[in-house]
Design a protein around this motif. Structure first.
Motif, PDB file in Angstrom:
ATOM      1  N   GLY A   1       0.796  -1.207   0.000  1.00  0.00           N
ATOM      2  CA  GLY A   1       0.000   0.000   0.000  1.00  0.00           C
ATOM      3  C   GLY A   1       0.838   1.270   0.000  1.00  0.00           C
ATOM      4  O   GLY A   1       0.311   2.355   0.142  1.00  0.00           O
ATOM      5  N   ALA A   2       2.129   1.145  -0.134  1.00  0.00           N
ATOM      6  CA  ALA A   2       3.010   2.305  -0.069  1.00  0.00           C
ATOM      7  C   ALA A   2       3.024   3.041  -1.392  1.00  0.00           C
ATOM      8  O   ALA A   2       2.866   2.432  -2.434  1.00  0.00           O
ATOM      9  N   GLN A   3       3.246   4.312  -1.312  1.00  0.00           N
ATOM     10  CA  GLN A   3       3.459   5.105  -2.507  1.00  0.00           C
ATOM     11  C   GLN A   3       4.968   5.325  -2.623  1.00  0.00           C
ATOM     12  O   GLN A   3       5.488   6.360  -2.237  1.00  0.00           O
ATOM     13  N   ILE A   4       5.654   4.329  -3.113  1.00  0.00           N
ATOM     14  CA  ILE A   4       7.107   4.379  -3.251  1.00  0.00           C
ATOM     15  C   ILE A   4       7.413   4.667  -4.706  1.00  0.00           C
ATOM     16  O   ILE A   4       7.054   3.892  -5.589  1.00  0.00           O
ATOM     17  N   SER A   5       8.083   5.773  -4.931  1.00  0.00           N
ATOM     18  CA  SER A   5       8.439   6.119  -6.302  1.00  0.00           C
ATOM     19  C   SER A   5       9.662   5.309  -6.727  1.00  0.00           C
ATOM     20  O   SER A   5      10.387   4.767  -5.883  1.00  0.00           O
ATOM     21  N   LYS A   6       9.895   5.227  -8.026  1.00  0.00           N
ATOM     22  CA  LYS A   6      11.086   4.518  -8.516  1.00  0.00           C
ATOM     23  C   LYS A   6      12.364   5.119  -7.963  1.00  0.00           C
ATOM     24  O   LYS A   6      13.251   4.377  -7.513  1.00  0.00           O
ATOM     25  N   PRO A   7      12.501   6.465  -7.933  1.00  0.00           N
ATOM     26  CA  PRO A   7      13.731   7.023  -7.339  1.00  0.00           C
ATOM     27  C   PRO A   7      13.874   6.683  -5.854  1.00  0.00           C
ATOM     28  O   PRO A   7      14.976   6.383  -5.394  1.00  0.00           O
ATOM     29  N   GLN A   8      12.768   6.702  -5.098  1.00  0.00           N
ATOM     30  CA  GLN A   8      12.845   6.340  -3.687  1.00  0.00           C
ATOM     31  C   GLN A   8      13.252   4.884  -3.523  1.00  0.00           C
ATOM     32  O   GLN A   8      14.086   4.552  -2.679  1.00  0.00           O
ATOM     33  N   LEU A   9      12.686   4.016  -4.338  1.00  0.00           N
ATOM     34  CA  LEU A   9      13.025   2.604  -4.255  1.00  0.00           C
ATOM     35  C   LEU A   9      14.499   2.387  -4.582  1.00  0.00           C
ATOM     36  O   LEU A   9      15.180   1.608  -3.911  1.00  0.00           O
ATOM     37  N   ALA A  10      14.995   3.097  -5.578  1.00  0.00           N
ATOM     38  CA  ALA A  10      16.419   2.989  -5.926  1.00  0.00           C
ATOM     39  C   ALA A  10      17.283   3.469  -4.766  1.00  0.00           C
ATOM     40  O   ALA A  10      18.324   2.859  -4.467  1.00  0.00           O
ATOM     41  N   GLN A  11      16.868   4.541  -4.082  1.00  0.00           N
ATOM     42  CA  GLN A  11      17.635   5.034  -2.934  1.00  0.00           C
ATOM     43  C   GLN A  11      17.592   4.052  -1.774  1.00  0.00           C
ATOM     44  O   GLN A  11      18.600   3.841  -1.085  1.00  0.00           O
ATOM     45  N   ILE A  12      16.443   3.427  -1.556  1.00  0.00           N
ATOM     46  CA  ILE A  12      16.325   2.427  -0.496  1.00  0.00           C
ATOM     47  C   ILE A  12      17.240   1.244  -0.805  1.00  0.00           C
ATOM     48  O   ILE A  12      17.947   0.739   0.066  1.00  0.00           O
ATOM     49  N   LYS A  13      17.242   0.811  -2.057  1.00  0.00           N
ATOM     50  CA  LYS A  13      18.095  -0.316  -2.465  1.00  0.00           C
ATOM     51  C   LYS A  13      19.569   0.040  -2.292  1.00  0.00           C
ATOM     52  O   LYS A  13      20.365  -0.779  -1.818  1.00  0.00           O
ATOM     53  N   GLU A  14      19.936   1.273  -2.645  1.00  0.00           N
ATOM     54  CA  GLU A  14      21.328   1.711  -2.489  1.00  0.00           C
ATOM     55  C   GLU A  14      21.733   1.712  -1.016  1.00  0.00           C
ATOM     56  O   GLU A  14      22.827   1.257  -0.657  1.00  0.00           O
ATOM     57  N   LEU A  15      20.854   2.196  -0.152  1.00  0.00           N
ATOM     58  CA  LEU A  15      21.138   2.193   1.285  1.00  0.00           C
ATOM     59  C   LEU A  15      21.241   0.759   1.802  1.00  0.00           C
ATOM     60  O   LEU A  15      22.163   0.433   2.568  1.00  0.00           O
ATOM     61  N   PHE A  16      20.334  -0.113   1.375  1.00  0.00           N
ATOM     62  CA  PHE A  16      20.386  -1.516   1.784  1.00  0.00           C
ATOM     63  C   PHE A  16      21.723  -2.132   1.378  1.00  0.00           C
ATOM     64  O   PHE A  16      22.369  -2.817   2.178  1.00  0.00           O
ATOM     65  N   ASP A  17      22.147  -1.888   0.147  1.00  0.00           N
ATOM     66  CA  ASP A  17      23.409  -2.452  -0.342  1.00  0.00           C
ATOM     67  C   ASP A  17      24.605  -1.956   0.467  1.00  0.00           C
ATOM     68  O   ASP A  17      25.561  -2.704   0.683  1.00  0.00           O
ATOM     69  N   LYS A  18      24.549  -0.716   0.928  1.00  0.00           N
ATOM     70  CA  LYS A  18      25.631  -0.189   1.776  1.00  0.00           C
ATOM     71  C   LYS A  18      25.666  -0.914   3.117  1.00  0.00           C
ATOM     72  O   LYS A  18      26.742  -1.199   3.652  1.00  0.00           O
ATOM     73  N   LEU A  19      24.492  -1.206   3.659  1.00  0.00           N
ATOM     74  CA  LEU A  19      24.424  -1.896   4.948  1.00  0.00           C
ATOM     75  C   LEU A  19      24.780  -3.374   4.816  1.00  0.00           C
ATOM     76  O   LEU A  19      25.332  -3.965   5.741  1.00  0.00           O
ATOM     77  N   ASP A  20      24.471  -3.962   3.669  1.00  0.00           N
ATOM     78  CA  ASP A  20      24.788  -5.374   3.390  1.00  0.00           C
ATOM     79  C   ASP A  20      26.243  -5.438   2.912  1.00  0.00           C
ATOM     80  O   ASP A  20      26.522  -5.659   1.745  1.00  0.00           O
ATOM     81  N   SER A  21      27.157  -5.259   3.848  1.00  0.00           N
ATOM     82  CA  SER A  21      28.569  -5.083   3.481  1.00  0.00           C
ATOM     83  C   SER A  21      29.195  -6.290   2.801  1.00  0.00           C
ATOM     84  O   SER A  21      30.117  -6.145   2.013  1.00  0.00           O
ATOM     85  N   ASN A  22      28.693  -7.502   3.054  1.00  0.00           N
ATOM     86  CA  ASN A  22      29.275  -8.677   2.387  1.00  0.00           C
ATOM     87  C   ASN A  22      28.544  -9.050   1.100  1.00  0.00           C
ATOM     88  O   ASN A  22      28.915 -10.002   0.432  1.00  0.00           O
ATOM     89  N   GLY A  23      27.478  -8.309   0.775  1.00  0.00           N
ATOM     90  CA  GLY A  23      26.786  -8.513  -0.491  1.00  0.00           C
ATOM     91  C   GLY A  23      25.999  -9.803  -0.624  1.00  0.00           C
ATOM     92  O   GLY A  23      25.703 -10.230  -1.728  1.00  0.00           O
ATOM     93  N   ASP A  24      25.625 -10.409   0.511  1.00  0.00           N
ATOM     94  CA  ASP A  24      24.902 -11.686   0.434  1.00  0.00           C
ATOM     95  C   ASP A  24      23.384 -11.521   0.336  1.00  0.00           C
ATOM     96  O   ASP A  24      22.646 -12.499   0.331  1.00  0.00           O
ATOM     97  N   GLY A  25      22.911 -10.289   0.256  1.00  0.00           N
ATOM     98  CA  GLY A  25      21.479 -10.057   0.098  1.00  0.00           C
ATOM     99  C   GLY A  25      20.705  -9.924   1.389  1.00  0.00           C
ATOM    100  O   GLY A  25      19.481  -9.861   1.373  1.00  0.00           O
ATOM    101  N   SER A  26      21.420  -9.873   2.510  1.00  0.00           N
ATOM    102  CA  SER A  26      20.744  -9.684   3.792  1.00  0.00           C
ATOM    103  C   SER A  26      21.678  -8.961   4.756  1.00  0.00           C
ATOM    104  O   SER A  26      22.891  -8.951   4.586  1.00  0.00           O
TER     105      SER A  26
END
Length: 148
Positions: free
Chosen positions: A12-37
């Motif tokens: 039900g969220a109104q997540i724009s494509k740019p917001q989703l890309a930013q969320i994914k970028e932040l997630f990838d920074k936190l996932d330092s070993n790149g295993d997807g979690s």
């Protein structure tokens, strides 16, 4: 999976494509070993929190009980804690928060709006992106260091 999340119907969220890309970028920074979690170890490495605090954080946000936060769980966390607030502050709906929007949020207090802008505008471009907003909120909560 990531492609499927490019829909505004997700939870039900109104997540724009740019917001989703930013969320994914932040997630990838936190996932330092790149295993997807994001594991407990990654949480304690990135955030100044004890192992016990990281475990409690995982217990609250690890929806499938696999001892880590995957991107879908991270998206739920961001949506529940940040997205609606950001969207409510983004009065002109341009995808960023400018000084006037912060000033309105701060009840017209220019000094407080400037202080908030200075603390959250990490690239110093005069606006706060969604990623900067999320990071800034973590900073205000004491979970990330202030920018230099």
């Amino acid at each position: 999976l990531f492609r499927d999340l490019y829909t505004s119907r997700f939870m039900g969220a109104q997540i724009s494509k740019p917001q989703l890309a930013q969320i994914k970028e932040l997630f990838d920074k936190l996932d330092s070993n790149g295993d997807g979690s994001i594991s407990q170890e990654e949480l304690t490495r990135v955030f100044p929190m004890s192992k016990q605090h990281a475990k409690e954080f995982l217990d609250r946000h690890d929806l499938d009980s696999d001892n880590s936060i995957d991107f879908n769980e991270f998206l739920v966390l961001i949506k529940e804690n940040f997205l609606s607030k950001f969207n409510s502050l983004d009065v002109n709906k341009d995808g960023v928060l400018d000084r006037d929007e912060l000033k309105a949020f701060m009840g017209g207090n220019e000094k407080e709006a400037d202080r908030l802008m200075a603390s959250m505008d990490r690239d110093n471009n005069g606006v706060i992106s969604f990623e900067e907003f999320v990071v800034g909120r973590f900073v205000l909560l004491g979970m990330l260091p202030r920018k230099h």
